[in-house]
Design a protein around this motif. Structure first.
Motif, PDB file in Angstrom:
ATOM      1  N   GLU A 151       0.826  -1.209   0.000  1.00  0.00           N
ATOM      2  CA  GLU A 151       0.000   0.000   0.000  1.00  0.00           C
ATOM      3  C   GLU A 151       0.859   1.257   0.000  1.00  0.00           C
ATOM      4  O   GLU A 151       0.582   2.217  -0.681  1.00  0.00           O
ATOM      5  CB  GLU A 151      -0.933   0.002   1.216  1.00  0.00           C
ATOM      6  CG  GLU A 151      -2.028  -1.045   1.145  1.00  0.00           C
ATOM      7  CD  GLU A 151      -2.865  -0.940  -0.120  1.00  0.00           C
ATOM      8  OE1 GLU A 151      -3.084   0.188  -0.607  1.00  0.00           O
ATOM      9  OE2 GLU A 151      -3.284  -1.990  -0.635  1.00  0.00           O
ATOM     10  N   ALA A 152       1.888   1.262   0.821  1.00  0.00           N
ATOM     11  CA  ALA A 152       2.725   2.463   0.914  1.00  0.00           C
ATOM     12  C   ALA A 152       4.150   2.060   1.265  1.00  0.00           C
ATOM     13  O   ALA A 152       4.355   1.142   2.058  1.00  0.00           O
ATOM     14  CB  ALA A 152       2.168   3.408   1.966  1.00  0.00           C
ATOM     15  N   LEU A 153       5.087   2.736   0.687  1.00  0.00           N
ATOM     16  CA  LEU A 153       6.497   2.469   0.975  1.00  0.00           C
ATOM     17  C   LEU A 153       7.051   3.654   1.753  1.00  0.00           C
ATOM     18  O   LEU A 153       6.802   4.807   1.407  1.00  0.00           O
ATOM     19  CB  LEU A 153       7.285   2.290  -0.326  1.00  0.00           C
ATOM     20  CG  LEU A 153       6.982   1.013  -1.113  1.00  0.00           C
ATOM     21  CD1 LEU A 153       7.511   1.115  -2.526  1.00  0.00           C
ATOM     22  CD2 LEU A 153       7.603  -0.187  -0.416  1.00  0.00           C
ATOM     23  N   THR A 154       7.782   3.344   2.805  1.00  0.00           N
ATOM     24  CA  THR A 154       8.399   4.425   3.570  1.00  0.00           C
ATOM     25  C   THR A 154       9.892   4.427   3.277  1.00  0.00           C
ATOM     26  O   THR A 154      10.465   3.373   2.958  1.00  0.00           O
ATOM     27  CB  THR A 154       8.190   4.227   5.089  1.00  0.00           C
ATOM     28  OG1 THR A 154       8.624   2.903   5.421  1.00  0.00           O
ATOM     29  CG2 THR A 154       6.731   4.398   5.449  1.00  0.00           C
ATOM     30  N   PRO A 155      10.542   5.580   3.367  1.00  0.00           N
ATOM     31  CA  PRO A 155      11.978   5.638   3.057  1.00  0.00           C
ATOM     32  C   PRO A 155      12.760   4.657   3.919  1.00  0.00           C
ATOM     33  O   PRO A 155      12.496   4.552   5.124  1.00  0.00           O
ATOM     34  CB  PRO A 155      12.358   7.087   3.392  1.00  0.00           C
ATOM     35  CG  PRO A 155      11.079   7.845   3.297  1.00  0.00           C
ATOM     36  CD  PRO A 155      10.005   6.898   3.736  1.00  0.00           C
ATOM     37  N   PRO A 156      13.667   3.906   3.348  1.00  0.00           N
ATOM     38  CA  PRO A 156      14.418   2.918   4.135  1.00  0.00           C
ATOM     39  C   PRO A 156      15.409   3.596   5.075  1.00  0.00           C
ATOM     40  O   PRO A 156      15.872   4.702   4.805  1.00  0.00           O
ATOM     41  CB  PRO A 156      15.160   2.113   3.063  1.00  0.00           C
ATOM     42  CG  PRO A 156      15.314   3.057   1.912  1.00  0.00           C
ATOM     43  CD  PRO A 156      14.108   3.947   1.946  1.00  0.00           C
ATOM     44  N   GLU A 157      15.726   2.893   6.152  1.00  0.00           N
ATOM     45  CA  GLU A 157      16.747   3.412   7.075  1.00  0.00           C
ATOM     46  C   GLU A 157      18.074   2.748   6.735  1.00  0.00           C
ATOM     47  O   GLU A 157      18.115   1.741   6.041  1.00  0.00           O
ATOM     48  CB  GLU A 157      16.351   3.093   8.515  1.00  0.00           C
ATOM     49  CG  GLU A 157      15.102   3.849   8.941  1.00  0.00           C
ATOM     50  CD  GLU A 157      14.745   3.576  10.387  1.00  0.00           C
ATOM     51  OE1 GLU A 157      15.358   2.681  10.987  1.00  0.00           O
ATOM     52  OE2 GLU A 157      13.848   4.275  10.892  1.00  0.00           O
ATOM     53  N   GLY A 158      19.130   3.326   7.223  1.00  0.00           N
ATOM     54  CA  GLY A 158      20.451   2.730   7.016  1.00  0.00           C
ATOM     55  C   GLY A 158      21.428   3.743   6.454  1.00  0.00           C
ATOM     56  O   GLY A 158      21.082   4.887   6.162  1.00  0.00           O
ATOM     57  N   ASP A 159      22.674   3.295   6.321  1.00  0.00           N
ATOM     58  CA  ASP A 159      23.727   4.173   5.806  1.00  0.00           C
ATOM     59  C   ASP A 159      23.577   4.333   4.300  1.00  0.00           C
ATOM     60  O   ASP A 159      23.354   3.367   3.585  1.00  0.00           O
ATOM     61  CB  ASP A 159      25.107   3.576   6.108  1.00  0.00           C
ATOM     62  CG  ASP A 159      25.342   3.467   7.602  1.00  0.00           C
ATOM     63  OD1 ASP A 159      24.773   4.295   8.344  1.00  0.00           O
ATOM     64  OD2 ASP A 159      26.066   2.549   8.018  1.00  0.00           O
ATOM     65  N   THR A 160      23.731   5.561   3.826  1.00  0.00           N
ATOM     66  CA  THR A 160      23.647   5.815   2.395  1.00  0.00           C
ATOM     67  C   THR A 160      24.940   5.359   1.720  1.00  0.00           C
ATOM     68  O   THR A 160      26.039   5.731   2.129  1.00  0.00           O
ATOM     69  CB  THR A 160      23.417   7.316   2.124  1.00  0.00           C
ATOM     70  OG1 THR A 160      22.182   7.689   2.735  1.00  0.00           O
ATOM     71  CG2 THR A 160      23.343   7.605   0.637  1.00  0.00           C
ATOM     72  N   LEU A 161      24.796   4.518   0.701  1.00  0.00           N
ATOM     73  CA  LEU A 161      25.966   4.022  -0.037  1.00  0.00           C
ATOM     74  C   LEU A 161      26.251   4.882  -1.258  1.00  0.00           C
ATOM     75  O   LEU A 161      27.382   4.985  -1.710  1.00  0.00           O
ATOM     76  CB  LEU A 161      25.716   2.584  -0.501  1.00  0.00           C
ATOM     77  CG  LEU A 161      25.502   1.542   0.586  1.00  0.00           C
ATOM     78  CD1 LEU A 161      25.052   0.232  -0.009  1.00  0.00           C
ATOM     79  CD2 LEU A 161      26.799   1.342   1.365  1.00  0.00           C
ATOM     80  N   GLY A 162      25.226   5.431  -1.831  1.00  0.00           N
ATOM     81  CA  GLY A 162      25.404   6.243  -3.027  1.00  0.00           C
ATOM     82  C   GLY A 162      24.062   6.711  -3.537  1.00  0.00           C
ATOM     83  O   GLY A 162      23.010   6.257  -3.076  1.00  0.00           O
ATOM     84  N   GLN A 163      24.098   7.640  -4.457  1.00  0.00           N
ATOM     85  CA  GLN A 163      22.850   8.088  -5.071  1.00  0.00           C
ATOM     86  C   GLN A 163      23.107   8.564  -6.479  1.00  0.00           C
ATOM     87  O   GLN A 163      24.186   9.046  -6.798  1.00  0.00           O
ATOM     88  CB  GLN A 163      22.200   9.179  -4.231  1.00  0.00           C
ATOM     89  CG  GLN A 163      23.126  10.273  -3.755  1.00  0.00           C
ATOM     90  CD  GLN A 163      22.471  11.074  -2.632  1.00  0.00           C
ATOM     91  OE1 GLN A 163      21.275  11.316  -2.659  1.00  0.00           O
ATOM     92  NE2 GLN A 163      23.252  11.451  -1.650  1.00  0.00           N
ATOM     93  N   ALA A 164      22.091   8.363  -7.297  1.00  0.00           N
ATOM     94  CA  ALA A 164      22.186   8.804  -8.685  1.00  0.00           C
ATOM     95  C   ALA A 164      20.778   8.983  -9.220  1.00  0.00           C
ATOM     96  O   ALA A 164      19.939   8.108  -9.047  1.00  0.00           O
ATOM     97  CB  ALA A 164      22.932   7.778  -9.532  1.00  0.00           C
ATOM     98  N   GLY A 165      20.550  10.118  -9.839  1.00  0.00           N
ATOM     99  CA  GLY A 165      19.250  10.374 -10.431  1.00  0.00           C
ATOM    100  C   GLY A 165      18.138  10.204  -9.419  1.00  0.00           C
ATOM    101  O   GLY A 165      18.164  10.807  -8.340  1.00  0.00           O
TER     102      GLY A 165
END
Lengths: 289, 93
Positions: free
Chosen positions: A45-59
């Motif tokens: 039904e709904a997804l919440t932002p995951p927790e944890g250490d950020t490994l990387g991001q793109a777009g």
């Protein structure tokens, strides 16, 4: 649950019966009892932002490492989350129920998961149109919109011995017989895909232009072009490094070309002639099989 | 100073290239081609170095005087800083 063997990789697909038109997947029956990976697609039904250490991001995506050791790729719009284990043998794709572009996301992330797993097995998915020309494999690669599908269609019209193995992401695999181009079900909206493999004899990177000219690529340019088109996990250095080494191995063994073309039927004629001139395909009468 | 993580040094034909992987591949498009001494310095910078230790290593490995080696090291590290490829300690920044 369905099982399929795609480019030698036996995949268990759970909850994604609607994904990949059934007729396409049916062309890739399971060859082994034991699956090499499992992909589960869930709708929530709904997804919440995951927790944890950020490994990387793109777009639109961010990768995080969760406390359970799983890596999570989450789209910023919270419509998709993909959970990978360390070797990509167990992947769960969670989609927002009724979310926009769900089919596109499902297709894209299943393809990515299989591409990542293939890398751990010494193969790779390559964004390209994979062709068989009289049994010789030629991949037309390049950025989206450069004209891969158009040229593939023109080549089929120009020469009936040309068959499209896959329109979007065929696999390149190293076997005892050499490097092979393998059809996969990842052919976008196109119906053309074949469960076949042929020896890969040329990689052709397309460039739009006014004329039609095939030129050998410098190794450095070929490496750059390959790395832009191999499906690889940017956040995982070790597997990403495998993609680099695979690309280097291909450069040493497969001729790489750039084909500047005008996207007209004469481009197809010119490419067929140039491939024969360069010894990639045999010169022959059209229609020879 | 030390190189940031996320780069592979590989031989490509007659050249040595540095290829970004991981987040570095997203942040930096393209790759770097190095000559012999550049590849040597790149490998040395996998571990913490100062300009002095790099010059010393270069003069030991190559038939080059200290002044030339120092100029080479300064030019090379300036290029790495320009592309934000170095982790600097207070001592080397």
């Amino acid at each position: 649950m369905r099982r399929a063997t795609i480019a030698g990789l036996t995949v268990e697909l759970c909850g994604c019966a609607q994904w990949l038109h059934a007729d396409k997947l049916a062309r890739f029956p399971a060859q082994e009892e034991q699956a090499s990976m499992r992909i589960t697609v869930e709708e929530t039904e709904a997804l919440t932002p995951p927790e944890g250490d950020t490994l990387g991001q793109a777009g639109a995506a961010v990768w995080k490492r969760g406390a359970d050791g799983m890596t999570v790729l989450a789209r910023r719009d919270q419509r998709v989350q993909v959970r990978f284990d360390a070797d990509f043998s167990d992947v769960t794709i969670r989609l927002e129920r009724g979310g926009a572009h769900a089919d596109v996301h499902r297709y894209r992330y299943v393809m990515q998961a299989i591409g990542y797993r293939l890398l751990t097995q010494g193969g790779a998915l390559l964004h390209s149109a994979g062709l068989s020309i009289r049994g010789i494999g030629v991949a037309l690669s390049g950025r989206s919109g450069v004209g891969k599908s158009t040229l593939a269609t023109l080549l089929c019209e120009a020469d009936p011995t040309v068959a499209v193995l896959c329109e979007d992401a065929p696999a390149v695999c190293t076997t005892a017989d050499g490097i092979e181009l393998c059809g996969t079900p990842f052919c976008g909206d196109d119906e053309r895909c074949e469960n076949a493999h042929v020896p890969l004899r040329a990689l052709v990177f397309l460039k739009q232009g006014n004329g039609n000219r095939l030129s050998p690529m410098a190794p450095r340019d070929a490496l750059q072009a390959l790395l832009e088109n191999i499906v690889r996990p940017y956040y995982q250095d070790a597997v990403s490094a495998q993609a680099v080494d695979l690309a280097l191995a291909w450069i040493g063994r497969i001729p790489m070309f750039e084909f500047e073309n005008d996207g007209t039927p004469s481009a197809a004629e010119a490419l067929l002639a140039a491939l024969a001139e360069n010894g990639v395909t045999e010169k022959g009468v059209k229609g020879d099989l | 100073m030390k190189l940031k993580e996320g780069f592979l040094l590989r031989t490509l034909g007659d050249s040595v290239v540095v290829v970004p992987v991981g987040q570095a591949a997203i942040d930096m498009r393209g790759m770097i081609t190095l000559n012999g001494s550049g590849a040597f310095l790149w490998q040395a910078l996998q571990e913490e170095q100062t300009e002095e230790t790099l010059v010393q290593s270069l003069t030991q490995a190559y038939d080059v005087d200290e002044e030339t080696a120092a100029a080479d090291v300064r030019r090379f590290t300036a290029l790495l800083r320009q592309h934000d490829l170095l982790c600097e300690t207070e001592e080397t920044a």
